[in-house]
Motif scaffolding. Structure first.
Motif, PDB file in Angstrom:
ATOM      1  N   PHE A  88      16.790  -0.155  -0.082  1.00 52.33           N
ATOM      2  CA  PHE A  88      15.400  -0.230  -0.518  1.00 52.33           C
ATOM      3  C   PHE A  88      15.225   0.495  -1.850  1.00 52.33           C
ATOM      4  O   PHE A  88      15.940   1.455  -2.158  1.00 52.33           O
ATOM      5  N   GLU A  96       9.534   0.991  -2.965  1.00 52.32           N
ATOM      6  CA  GLU A  96       9.261   0.577  -1.585  1.00 52.32           C
ATOM      7  C   GLU A  96       9.131   1.785  -0.666  1.00 52.32           C
ATOM      8  O   GLU A  96       8.263   1.820   0.215  1.00 52.32           O
ATOM      9  N   TYR A 147       5.677   3.095   1.339  1.00 48.88           N
ATOM     10  CA  TYR A 147       5.594   3.395   2.770  1.00 48.88           C
ATOM     11  C   TYR A 147       5.020   4.792   3.015  1.00 48.88           C
ATOM     12  O   TYR A 147       4.206   4.995   3.934  1.00 48.88           O
ATOM     13  N   TRP A 207       9.350   0.820  10.269  1.00 52.25           N
ATOM     14  CA  TRP A 207       9.115   0.318   8.905  1.00 52.25           C
ATOM     15  C   TRP A 207      10.364  -0.362   8.361  1.00 52.25           C
ATOM     16  O   TRP A 207      10.280  -1.423   7.733  1.00 52.25           O
ATOM     17  N   ASP A 214      10.675  -3.785  10.001  1.00 57.44           N
ATOM     18  CA  ASP A 214       9.653  -4.721   9.517  1.00 57.44           C
ATOM     19  C   ASP A 214       9.957  -5.184   8.096  1.00 57.44           C
ATOM     20  O   ASP A 214       9.790  -6.373   7.774  1.00 57.44           O
ATOM     21  N   LEU A 215      10.384  -4.256   7.239  1.00 61.29           N
ATOM     22  CA  LEU A 215      10.658  -4.624   5.854  1.00 61.29           C
ATOM     23  C   LEU A 215      11.872  -5.540   5.764  1.00 61.29           C
ATOM     24  O   LEU A 215      11.897  -6.477   4.957  1.00 61.29           O
ATOM     25  N   ARG A 216      12.860  -5.311   6.592  1.00 64.58           N
ATOM     26  CA  ARG A 216      14.027  -6.194   6.613  1.00 64.58           C
ATOM     27  C   ARG A 216      13.632  -7.613   7.025  1.00 64.58           C
ATOM     28  O   ARG A 216      14.072  -8.599   6.422  1.00 64.58           O
ATOM     29  N   GLU A 270      10.667  -8.954   6.742  1.00 60.46           N
ATOM     30  CA  GLU A 270       9.845  -9.525   5.672  1.00 60.46           C
ATOM     31  C   GLU A 270      10.705 -10.057   4.536  1.00 60.46           C
ATOM     32  O   GLU A 270      10.465 -11.151   4.010  1.00 60.46           O
ATOM     33  N   LYS A 271      11.727  -9.300   4.164  1.00 55.33           N
ATOM     34  CA  LYS A 271      12.614  -9.741   3.086  1.00 55.33           C
ATOM     35  C   LYS A 271      13.420 -10.967   3.499  1.00 55.33           C
ATOM     36  O   LYS A 271      13.640 -11.882   2.689  1.00 55.33           O
TER      37      LYS A 271
END
Length: 441
Positions: free
Chosen positions: A396, A400, A404, A422, A425-427, A429-430
């Protein structure tokens, strides 16, 4: 009786019509031979100096024509209140007034001038005689302006081929840009050494062009543009920003010709010069935040090289170029003499993640030495270690991670507790974004 009055009135108008050319000629001779006038264009920073001084003296209250608009800049430390919300700002507009300055009567006038594309306001100040009072006035305006800009960095953008002041922001300390000290400290030392008067003298004695170029490269969100802004603040220099996808050769040439001495020039998305000039500057890979209009022809590699080190290239400046794709750069652009130093901005490792956590939750006086543990900081130190252990290594960007942590700025324990969720979720989303892009292809 009525006829006599009518005759007198006709005689008066006839006399006025007869004398009008002589009065106008007398006015012309008086203005030409007995007054001095200084003109200020809106494209020059002097325009802001004069307006700031006029407003600070309350002289705009005497103008018969005033422009009113909502003040967009304010001191954040003042907070919000009914008196500061949507505060208005006034300035003289397309009119004139007189005022006294150092026992001299001055005439201030603003007119709208058509420059071919749009109308701009131009200021003129007139005095009687050849008194140096006009230069004294501008010097006072300059000193007032510089005093207001103390501890601030002025950011200049451009409209077509003219520089325009965009805003002045509080100078950002270099400590707020989280970067490996092994990279940051040598870079700052190199810039300071370049700006040393002895260095300038040495360059002059050896007939070497006095300029320095830096290339900052790395993924989006790693702090390249922020670091450039911090460099300008640290060295008390203005920064002039050009987004390469929104420029062309002639525009770039004119902008570089208009650069002042001792400034930082930031060329964003430098990989757009040449074959990549049609790339959309608003894509995810772009560092530029500005509004970029499409150009029929972008910046070519030869045009860029000409402004960097051609016959008419500008000296006495620090040039910073940023790119997310260093592999796209032509070797001719990155050779020594054009790029003197390269710095890679990487995705956050555990050390950077820990420093960001310290920066967010440590005391203000700790900024600048966030990597050092102080007595009494045990809680933050242990939380920073725990947080950094949960953040994947080099996955990240610092932006980013900062994004957060901001919602948790008052509760570091919550930031640590929810970090794992988090990351997941970010993984996701990407991955979803990547799948959508692959589907479009």
């Amino acid at each position: 009786g009525n006829l006599t009055g009518y005759t007198q009135l006709m005689c008066f108008f006839a006399l006025a019509a007869f004398l009008k050319p002589y009065v106008l000629q007398l006015k012309y001779w008086f203005v030409y031979y007995c007054t001095s006038t200084i003109h200020i264009k809106p494209s020059d920073e002097t325009y802001h100096m004069v307006q700031t001084w006029i407003s600070s003296r309350g002289l705009d209250d005497t103008a018969r024509s005033i422009l009113a608009r909502v003040r967009t800049k304010r001191n954040l430390a003042q907070g919000y209140s009914d008196s500061t919300k949507k505060a208005l700002w006034y300035a003289p507009w397309e009119g004139s007034f007189v005022f006294w300055y150092k026992n001299n009567l001055l005439y201030y006038k603003t007119v709208l001038v058509d420059n071919g594309f749009h109308k701009e306001e131009q200021i003129s100040v007139t005095c009687i005689g050849r008194s140096p009072v006009l230069k004294d006035l501008l010097e006072d305006c300059r000193l007032k302006y510089l005093n207001d800009l103390k501890n601030k960095t002025t950011i200049h953008g451009h409209r077509d081929d003219h520089w325009r002041k965009e805003k002045a922001v509080v100078a950002r300390p270099l400590s707020t840009v989280i970067l490996d000290a092994k990279q940051k400290e040598p870079l700052i030392k190199d810039i300071r050494d370049f700006l040393n008067p002895d260095t300038r003298r040495w360059y002059t004695e050896h007939s070497i062009p006095y300029k320095r170029g830096y290339l900052l490269h790395g993924p989006p969100g790693t702090g390249k543009s922020s670091f450039s802004l911090s460099i300008a603040g640290e060295l008390d220099m203005d920064i002039y920003v050009v987004s390469i996808p929104g420029a062309n050769d002639q525009m770039l040439k004119s902008l570089f010709a208009g650069l002042p001495d001792r400034c930082v020039v930031l060329l964003e998305d430098i990989d757009a010069a040449g074959a990549a000039c049609s790339r959309d500057s608003n894509s995810e890979d772009s560092d530029s935040d500005g509004d970029v209009r499409p150009q029929k022809r972008g910046v070519t590699l030869s045009g860029l090289l000409n402004v960097l080190d051609g016959v008419a290239s500008q000296e006495d400046r620090v040039l910073v170029m940023t790119t997310n794709h260093p592999q796209r750069l032509d070797p001719a652009l990155t050779r020594p003499g054009r790029i003197d130093k390269e710095v890679e901005f990487q995705l956050a490792n555990r050390g950077i993640a820990k420093n960001i956590f310290h920066f967010m939750f440590g005391q203000p006086e700790e900024i600048g030495r966030v990597s050092r543990q102080k007595e009494g900081d045990g809680d933050v130190e242990s939380q920073a270690d725990e947080f950094a252990a949960k953040v994947p290594e080099s996955e990240f960007s610092p932006a980013e991670i900062m994004s957060y942590l901001l919602p948790h700025r008052s509760c570091p324990a919550a930031a640590v507790q929810h970090c794992g969720q988090w990351v997941d979720d970010l993984r996701k989303e990407k991955q979803a974004k990547k799948s959508r892009l692959e589907g479009w292809d």
